[in-house]
Design an enzyme around this catalytic site. Structure first.
Site, PDB file in Angstrom:
ATOM      1  N   ASP A 132      12.536 -32.969  90.559  1.00 50.02           N
ATOM      2  CA  ASP A 132      11.649 -31.651  90.204  1.00 50.02           C
ATOM      3  C   ASP A 132      12.660 -30.453  90.765  1.00 50.02           C
ATOM      4  OD1 ASP A 132       9.750 -33.607  89.488  1.00 50.02           O
ATOM      5  OD2 ASP A 132       8.461 -32.878  91.295  1.00 50.02           O
ATOM      6  N   ARG A 182      14.902 -31.771  82.274  1.00 51.22           N
ATOM      7  CA  ARG A 182      13.514 -31.593  82.146  1.00 51.22           C
ATOM      8  C   ARG A 182      13.277 -30.226  82.161  1.00 51.22           C
ATOM      9  NH1 ARG A 182       9.899 -32.100  86.854  1.00 51.22           N
ATOM     10  NH2 ARG A 182       9.928 -34.549  86.468  1.00 51.22           N
TER      11      ARG A 182
END
Ligand code: FDA
Length: 308
Positions: A132, A182
């Protein structure tokens, strides 16, 4: 909407509120919209319910900014156990982790070892590990870890935030290295000199970064992680004009948000994946979900009133 977003993101970082708000039942009830429960089995169960619609999952164990190396080791052990449980129950799933939850601020080398252990275990089982992205102060150390990880194993991806001015160069670099990205709009409160503030600018940057990743053709996965269906349509149009079909990327959304669209897109043949978060340390993450869509605050208050 920006003042509301800023106020909620301020509250996300406030220590007193983080200790007190989660005690209220109406707050706990509101969290359930975005989280199937606090345990591994809750997350696995949610993934099994998505599977019949052809939607695989990504799991995140909630938490951030651990205070001691022992806490970071415990988080890494939890993720190792999660990877074992995924093997046992066999959902199509992978894991995404926050560097600060694995001790980034306490020492990058130890964090790297924890990440590498999880990346190798994932790769041995044919799965990716995603990293992340947190607030802008962590971007460079996170990317430094990611570069090292990518040298150790190709099955790793990183989240990049379209709102950051630096992300154009980061997308280019990761794509050229053959890494997976992502792409998200970005969920933190950042100053103007670091990140775009206007929605239209962020959307434009998102589409441009997506197209740039495809043009490099480095071989890694591209995930468009957004619930903005109009933006997805616009990217599909531009990608098609550049010769890329919808199989060149996947769409990722969060559990509980635009669930009907998730199922519809999967039915229409898009590759859709849903990120499922679970755990007890949900407060700052939940507040970021409220900030993304301040109307959620009214839903939470409705929960309060209906319980009176
Ligand atoms: P946008 O905010 O424009 O929303 C589009 C529409 O989606 C809204 O109009 C609304 O209908 C719906 N929607 C969006 N958010 C909602 C919410 N919370 N509640 C209800 N409806 C909502 N960020 C980050 O900084 N680091 C990270 O690592 C990640 N990881 C990540 C993974 C995945 C799979 C996703 C989908 C998102 C993230 N994010 C993230 C969060 C991301 O940065 C962003 O804050 C949210 O996705 C919200 O922005 P959208 O792109 O959905 O667009």
């Amino acid at each position: 909407m920006k003042p509301a977003r800023d106020a909620i993101l301020w509250a996300a970082q406030n220590r007193w509120l983080s200790e007190h708000l989660p005690r209220y039942r109406f707050v706990r009830a509101s969290v359930r919209r975005f989280m199937p429960g606090e345990g591994i089995d809750d997350a696995l169960g949610a993934a099994e319910r998505l599977a019949p619609d052809g939607i695989p999952a990504t799991f995140t164990y909630l938490g951030e900014h651990v205070r001691t190396p022992a806490d970071a080791d415990e988080v890494a052990e939890h993720y190792q156990a999660l990877l074992d449980r995924i093997e046992e129950r066999r959902p199509d799933a992978e894991v995404s982790v926050k560097p600060s939850h694995l001790g980034l601020a306490l020492g990058p080398n130890d964090t790297f070892d924890r990440l590498r252990g999880l990346a190798e275990r994932s790769a041995n089982r044919g799965r990716h590990l995603f990293v992340d992205m947190e607030d802008s102060s962590t971007v460079e150390p996170t990317l430094e870890l990611y570069r090292r990880l990518l040298e150790a194993t190709p099955n790793v991806g990183v989240c990049l935030q379209a709102y950051l001015h630096r992300t154009s160069a980061d997308v280019d670099e990761v794509a050229k290295r053959g890494g997976s990205v992502r792409l998200v709009k970005g969920a933190y409160r950042e100053p103007r000199h670091v990140a775009a503030q206007d929605r239209a600018d962020i959307d434009r940057a998102f589409a441009e970064r997506a197209l740039a990743f495809l043009e490099v053709g480095g071989g890694g996965r591209l995930a468009l992680a957004t619930h903005d269906v109009a933006l997805l349509t616009e990217i599909e149009r531009r990608a098609a004009a550049a010769g890329f079909g919808r199989d060149a990327y996947e769409i990722q959304m969060l559990y509980g948000i635009r669930a009907a669209d998730q199922r519809r897109l999967a039915r229409e043949g898009y590759r859709v994946r849903v990120l499922i978060s679970y755990g007890t340390h949900w407060y700052p993450w939940f507040m970021r979900r409220l900030a993304e869509h301040p109307a959620n605050v009214w839903l939470a208050l409705r929960n309060l009133l209906s319980r009176r």
